[in-house]
Design a protein around this motif. Structure first.
Motif, PDB file in Angstrom:
ATOM      1  N   PHE A   1       0.843  -1.195   0.000  1.00 18.68           N
ATOM      2  CA  PHE A   1       0.000   0.000   0.000  1.00 18.68           C
ATOM      3  C   PHE A   1       0.875   1.240   0.000  1.00 18.68           C
ATOM      4  O   PHE A   1       1.817   1.336   0.780  1.00 18.68           O
ATOM      5  CB  PHE A   1      -0.912   0.006   1.220  1.00 18.68           C
ATOM      6  CG  PHE A   1      -1.849  -1.155   1.191  1.00 18.68           C
ATOM      7  CD1 PHE A   1      -3.116  -1.016   0.651  1.00 18.68           C
ATOM      8  CD2 PHE A   1      -1.437  -2.399   1.642  1.00 18.68           C
ATOM      9  CE1 PHE A   1      -3.966  -2.100   0.576  1.00 18.68           C
ATOM     10  CE2 PHE A   1      -2.282  -3.486   1.573  1.00 18.68           C
ATOM     11  CZ  PHE A   1      -3.541  -3.344   1.032  1.00 18.68           C
TER      12      PHE A   1
ATOM     13  N   VAL B   1     -10.584   0.815   1.845  1.00 16.27           N
ATOM     14  CA  VAL B   1     -11.019  -0.533   2.213  1.00 16.27           C
ATOM     15  C   VAL B   1     -12.168  -0.471   3.227  1.00 16.27           C
ATOM     16  O   VAL B   1     -12.279   0.484   3.999  1.00 16.27           O
ATOM     17  CB  VAL B   1      -9.851  -1.372   2.764  1.00 16.27           C
ATOM     18  CG1 VAL B   1      -8.703  -1.402   1.749  1.00 16.27           C
ATOM     19  CG2 VAL B   1      -9.368  -0.855   4.108  1.00 16.27           C
ATOM     20  N   THR B   2     -13.012  -1.507   3.217  1.00 18.15           N
ATOM     21  CA  THR B   2     -14.178  -1.559   4.108  1.00 18.15           C
ATOM     22  C   THR B   2     -14.394  -2.984   4.604  1.00 18.15           C
ATOM     23  O   THR B   2     -15.506  -3.521   4.539  1.00 18.15           O
ATOM     24  CB  THR B   2     -15.443  -1.069   3.374  1.00 18.15           C
ATOM     25  OG1 THR B   2     -15.567  -1.827   2.160  1.00 18.15           O
ATOM     26  CG2 THR B   2     -15.362   0.395   3.039  1.00 18.15           C
ATOM     27  N   GLY B   3     -13.321  -3.601   5.091  1.00 14.13           N
ATOM     28  CA  GLY B   3     -13.404  -5.015   5.456  1.00 14.13           C
ATOM     29  C   GLY B   3     -13.844  -5.249   6.878  1.00 14.13           C
ATOM     30  O   GLY B   3     -14.282  -4.349   7.578  1.00 14.13           O
TER      31      GLY B   3
ATOM     32  N   LEU C   1      -7.636  -4.755  11.145  1.00 19.15           N
ATOM     33  CA  LEU C   1      -7.935  -5.390   9.850  1.00 19.15           C
ATOM     34  C   LEU C   1      -9.031  -4.634   9.104  1.00 19.15           C
ATOM     35  O   LEU C   1      -9.144  -4.759   7.872  1.00 19.15           O
ATOM     36  CB  LEU C   1      -8.222  -6.884  10.001  1.00 19.15           C
ATOM     37  CG  LEU C   1      -9.560  -7.445  10.405  1.00 19.15           C
ATOM     38  CD1 LEU C   1     -10.568  -7.416   9.272  1.00 19.15           C
ATOM     39  CD2 LEU C   1      -9.373  -8.898  10.824  1.00 19.15           C
TER      40      LEU C   1
ATOM     41  N   THR D   1      -9.024  -1.491   8.666  1.00 23.39           N
ATOM     42  CA  THR D   1      -8.419  -0.378   7.929  1.00 23.39           C
ATOM     43  C   THR D   1      -7.191  -0.796   7.126  1.00 23.39           C
ATOM     44  O   THR D   1      -6.808  -0.099   6.197  1.00 23.39           O
ATOM     45  CB  THR D   1      -7.980   0.750   8.900  1.00 23.39           C
ATOM     46  OG1 THR D   1      -7.063   0.205   9.852  1.00 23.39           O
ATOM     47  CG2 THR D   1      -9.173   1.331   9.628  1.00 23.39           C
ATOM     48  N   ASP D   2      -6.558  -1.924   7.506  1.00 27.41           N
ATOM     49  CA  ASP D   2      -5.256  -2.257   6.922  1.00 27.41           C
ATOM     50  C   ASP D   2      -5.276  -3.400   5.923  1.00 27.41           C
ATOM     51  O   ASP D   2      -4.238  -3.703   5.331  1.00 27.41           O
ATOM     52  CB  ASP D   2      -4.262  -2.628   8.037  1.00 27.41           C
ATOM     53  CG  ASP D   2      -3.834  -1.421   8.853  1.00 27.41           C
ATOM     54  OD1 ASP D   2      -4.577  -0.418   8.848  1.00 27.41           O
ATOM     55  OD2 ASP D   2      -2.770  -1.490   9.486  1.00 27.41           O
ATOM     56  N   ALA D   3      -6.419  -4.047   5.744  1.00 27.36           N
ATOM     57  CA  ALA D   3      -6.440  -5.190   4.819  1.00 27.36           C
ATOM     58  C   ALA D   3      -7.397  -4.885   3.661  1.00 27.36           C
ATOM     59  O   ALA D   3      -8.460  -4.306   3.870  1.00 27.36           O
ATOM     60  CB  ALA D   3      -6.873  -6.449   5.555  1.00 27.36           C
ATOM     61  N   PRO D   4      -6.992  -5.253   2.442  1.00 22.76           N
ATOM     62  CA  PRO D   4      -7.801  -4.907   1.263  1.00 22.76           C
ATOM     63  C   PRO D   4      -9.028  -5.805   1.079  1.00 22.76           C
ATOM     64  O   PRO D   4      -8.970  -6.830   0.406  1.00 22.76           O
ATOM     65  CB  PRO D   4      -6.808  -5.037   0.106  1.00 22.76           C
ATOM     66  CG  PRO D   4      -5.748  -5.965   0.583  1.00 22.76           C
ATOM     67  CD  PRO D   4      -5.692  -5.839   2.076  1.00 22.76           C
ATOM     68  N   PHE D   5     -10.124  -5.365   1.727  1.00 23.30           N
ATOM     69  CA  PHE D   5     -11.445  -5.974   1.552  1.00 23.30           C
ATOM     70  C   PHE D   5     -12.416  -4.852   1.203  1.00 23.30           C
ATOM     71  O   PHE D   5     -12.282  -3.737   1.716  1.00 23.30           O
ATOM     72  CB  PHE D   5     -11.936  -6.608   2.860  1.00 23.30           C
ATOM     73  CG  PHE D   5     -11.211  -7.833   3.300  1.00 23.30           C
ATOM     74  CD1 PHE D   5     -11.452  -9.059   2.688  1.00 23.30           C
ATOM     75  CD2 PHE D   5     -10.305  -7.775   4.347  1.00 23.30           C
ATOM     76  CE1 PHE D   5     -10.797 -10.202   3.115  1.00 23.30           C
ATOM     77  CE2 PHE D   5      -9.644  -8.912   4.781  1.00 23.30           C
ATOM     78  CZ  PHE D   5      -9.888 -10.130   4.167  1.00 23.30           C
TER      79      PHE D   5
END
Lengths: 83, 149, 149, 83
Positions: free
Chosen positions: A61, A80-82, B114, B116-120
């Motif tokens: 990133f 991101v929106t996980g 997770l 904010t930091d993981a690409p989902f």
């Protein structure tokens, strides 16, 4: 250079990935996005609001001002929106 | 011992709990967090997209940071992707430590970070209307509280 | 929705997790804590004694306090009693909320407070030597941090 | 009045519970413990260190200075060590 797109960036462009060969003057992610934006109306729509755009270079990133020299894969996507 | 999985398969809590307990070694404290698809606002289906490879790498880095910071015996992050319906499990985080406070804090750290930091990316469908979820400011605030001074 | 159980039966995590998720209603966040019998110091068997009736009442009061303080959708406390061997589960605490921080904090509160507020006594056996566990000052400090000012 | 004992208090006394009828002068848990301590060497051993003794009256945890008037059940035990 392989480009990969996710979420509404992918939907607006219409493909999940593409191979491109930008000119040497395109040295940063920002410049790459400027160059891509004129390729199609879909690209233009995907990149219209730069504040909602995030990037990764070779799966790291990075900020949009990051250099892309030597990059094999650049990813462009929304925040991101996980979880 | 770190376990990371990103998969469209439903999350099997008993299997994940057994794995953490097995990896815990002498650690007697296991904390878990499970996120369920919420049905509020009339959501009928939630779809999770991810960045294959980069997502797993980001989760592995997070788990390594938690293991180091809280001296964990084990950390698991299991994230479901694809289409889900309300009530189904989206994410499971598990930690094991010899100290209960460490296990619980590390679990909170992992779920906050997770987000904010993981690409989902989440897309919600209500009837014929599908839209991508916007990032929440609260998630950034929650993740920021784990920043070291 | 509160669930309290004190029993010599092994703790079934899948069943307890399913119960919390079912009781969670719209609450999308489930946190759990599981305590395992530790094998350090050569303990071969741990025996838990309790005060029937008073123990369940104390756990119910704790769960009610947590539900009120963190607006939980559900709280479960399952405690095993009798003889156990290292690696087995002694205690399970589960909470459900619409907010992940609330679920995790309430879970930490319950496990800290049940160590000081519920009538359980542990006896450890190493070979032929069985002795009652002494109360730990750290448990009081952990429970005290939840006192309201 | 029913007395119930747990952990090493129970072990030292040798029974898990007993029925007693203390005289009227025994008005608090402390006085009850004094009265019980002379019943047997086991009781004396169980109650030797008052700082390690805890009590419940009718299943409510209380200090040793609590009155026992009207109590149906008094429990005596060491500090708890659960979880």
């Amino acid at each position: 250079m392989r480009l990969v797109y996710f979420a509404w960036v992918r939907e607006r462009i219409g493909v999940p990935e593409e191979e491109v060969d930008p000119p040497a003057a395109v040295t940063t992610v920002d410049a790459l996005v400027d160059w891509l934006a004129v390729r199609s109306p879909g690209h233009a729509a995907a990149f219209a609001d730069r504040t909602r755009l995030r990037a990764a270079v070779d799966q790291q990133f990075v900020g949009l001002d990051t250099a892309i020299a030597g990059a094999r894969e650049v990813a462009l996507f929304p925040p991101v929106t996980g979880g | 011992m770190i376990h990371i999985r990103v998969s469209p398969e439903p999350i099997d809590i008993a299997a994940e709990q057994a794995r953490i307990e097995h990896n815990a070694g002498q650690g007697g404290a296991v904390a878990t967090f499970t996120g369920l698809v919420r049905a509020d606002d009339g959501v009928e289906e939630l779809t999770l997209e991810h960045y294959p490879g980069a997502t797993e790498a980001a989760l592995t880095r997070l788990a390594e940071e938690a293991c180091h910071r809280w001296s964990l015996a084990a950390a698991s992050i299991v994230h479901r992707v694809g289409a889900m319906t309300p009530g189904e499990r989206i994410v499971f985080v598990g930690t094991a430590s010899s100290h209960r406070a460490a296990a619980l804090e590390a679990c909170a750290f992992l779920i906050d970070r997770l987000k904010t930091d993981a690409p989902f990316w989440k897309r919600e469908r209500r009837g014929d209307d599908a839209r991508w979820v916007e990032q929440r400011d609260g998630d950034h605030a929650a993740a920021a509280r784990w920043k070291r001074e």
